[in-house]
Structure formats: structure tokens, C-alpha cells
Scaffold this motif. Sequence first.
Motif, short mmCIF file in Angstrom:
data_model
loop_
_atom_site.label_atom_id
_atom_site.label_comp_id
_atom_site.label_asym_id
_atom_site.label_seq_id
_atom_site.Cartn_x
_atom_site.Cartn_y
_atom_site.Cartn_z
N LYS A 16 30.07 -41.76 2.02
CA LYS A 16 30.34 -40.33 2.13
C LYS A 16 31.00 -39.88 0.83
O LYS A 16 31.81 -40.61 0.26
CB LYS A 16 31.27 -40.03 3.30
CG LYS A 16 30.62 -40.26 4.65
CD LYS A 16 31.54 -39.86 5.76
CE LYS A 16 30.89 -40.11 7.09
NZ LYS A 16 31.80 -39.83 8.20
N ASN A 18 33.35 -37.76 0.35
CA ASN A 18 34.79 -37.49 0.44
C ASN A 18 35.59 -38.76 0.74
O ASN A 18 36.71 -38.68 1.22
CB ASN A 18 35.07 -36.42 1.49
CG ASN A 18 34.70 -36.87 2.89
OD1 ASN A 18 33.90 -37.78 3.05
ND2 ASN A 18 35.28 -36.25 3.88
N GLN A 19 35.02 -39.93 0.43
CA GLN A 19 35.70 -41.20 0.65
C GLN A 19 35.89 -41.95 -0.66
O GLN A 19 35.10 -41.79 -1.59
CB GLN A 19 34.89 -42.10 1.59
CG GLN A 19 34.88 -41.67 3.02
CD GLN A 19 34.10 -42.65 3.88
OE1 GLN A 19 33.40 -43.51 3.38
NE2 GLN A 19 34.23 -42.50 5.18
N LYS A 88 41.42 -44.44 6.30
CA LYS A 88 40.47 -44.38 7.40
C LYS A 88 40.17 -45.77 7.93
O LYS A 88 40.04 -45.98 9.14
CB LYS A 88 39.18 -43.72 6.95
CG LYS A 88 38.16 -43.61 8.04
CD LYS A 88 36.90 -42.95 7.58
CE LYS A 88 35.96 -42.83 8.76
NZ LYS A 88 34.73 -42.15 8.40
N GLU A 124 40.06 -41.45 2.99
CA GLU A 124 39.27 -40.25 3.23
C GLU A 124 40.19 -39.04 3.23
O GLU A 124 41.37 -39.15 3.60
CB GLU A 124 38.53 -40.36 4.57
CG GLU A 124 37.53 -39.25 4.80
CD GLU A 124 36.71 -39.49 6.05
OE1 GLU A 124 35.51 -39.77 5.93
OE2 GLU A 124 37.28 -39.38 7.15
N GLU A 125 39.66 -37.90 2.82
CA GLU A 125 40.42 -36.66 2.86
C GLU A 125 40.47 -36.14 4.29
O GLU A 125 39.48 -36.21 5.02
CB GLU A 125 39.76 -35.59 1.99
CG GLU A 125 40.03 -35.72 0.53
CD GLU A 125 39.44 -34.56 -0.25
OE1 GLU A 125 38.44 -33.98 0.19
OE2 GLU A 125 40.00 -34.22 -1.29
#
Length: 133
Positions: A16, A18-19, A88, A124-125
Motif C-alpha cells: 500500500k 501509505n505504508q 500496523k 501505516e498512517e
Amino acid sequence: MGQLKIKDKSQREGYKPNQAIAILRYAHISPLKARLVLREIHGKDVGEALYLLKVIPKRAARIAEKLLKSAIANAEQKGLDLDRLYIKKAVADRGPILKKWIPRAHGRATMVRKRLSHITIVLEEKPEGKEEE
């Protein structure tokens, strides 16, 4: 048969944008001992996790701290917001086992198993709406 090599990062399974991921392979610590520390930081904010790793008096905490700093640097390189990062996923998988023999009494020998592990930390965000006060 070999492993399928994927050049494009977006085609990798579980990737992903955003990771940020950091992987340490062949760490000289058993996965059982590493998991004790990684369970403590799973799901926590990055700053809180760094503080916890500083105060936990285990060798696995030093290893996880360096790996977490590497994951933070990866996130910074990708342009992620460092204040909204949380852990995460933090796992320790089993690696290969180094086997050697040591001499014992009466001409016997005993096998010593040096267990290695592969440690992965995924940052992660937090989504915009899920911010804590």
C-alpha cells in the motif's frame, strides 16, 4: 522453479502506498524471544513504541529499536506524516537454524541449535477521521 520476481512495487501482494516497511532477515535471536518484545509495541504510535523499546531490558528490544528507526526513515523517504504513524504489523518469523555439535562427557556429542529469525515491522498512517484527541 524459481521465485516470481515482480519489478513494479504496486503489483506486490499487500503493498500500500501509505505504508512503510522494514525487514531484518537472519537476526541472531530466536523468534520466541523477539515476539515477546514485538507484542508490546504492536498497534502503538511510533513515539510511544520507541520509548517502550528504550526501557525494555531485553536484547530483542535493541534489535527492534534499530529496525523501527529504519522503518521511520523509510516512511520519511516516502513522504508520510511521521506524527500520524502507528505500528500496523510487527512479526518475527522463523529463519534457518544453525546446527553445531559440542563435546559432552563419555565421548558423546550434543547438537546446539542457534535459531535465527526474520523480523518485519510495517508502519501505516492513521486515517484522517480516526485521529485521537
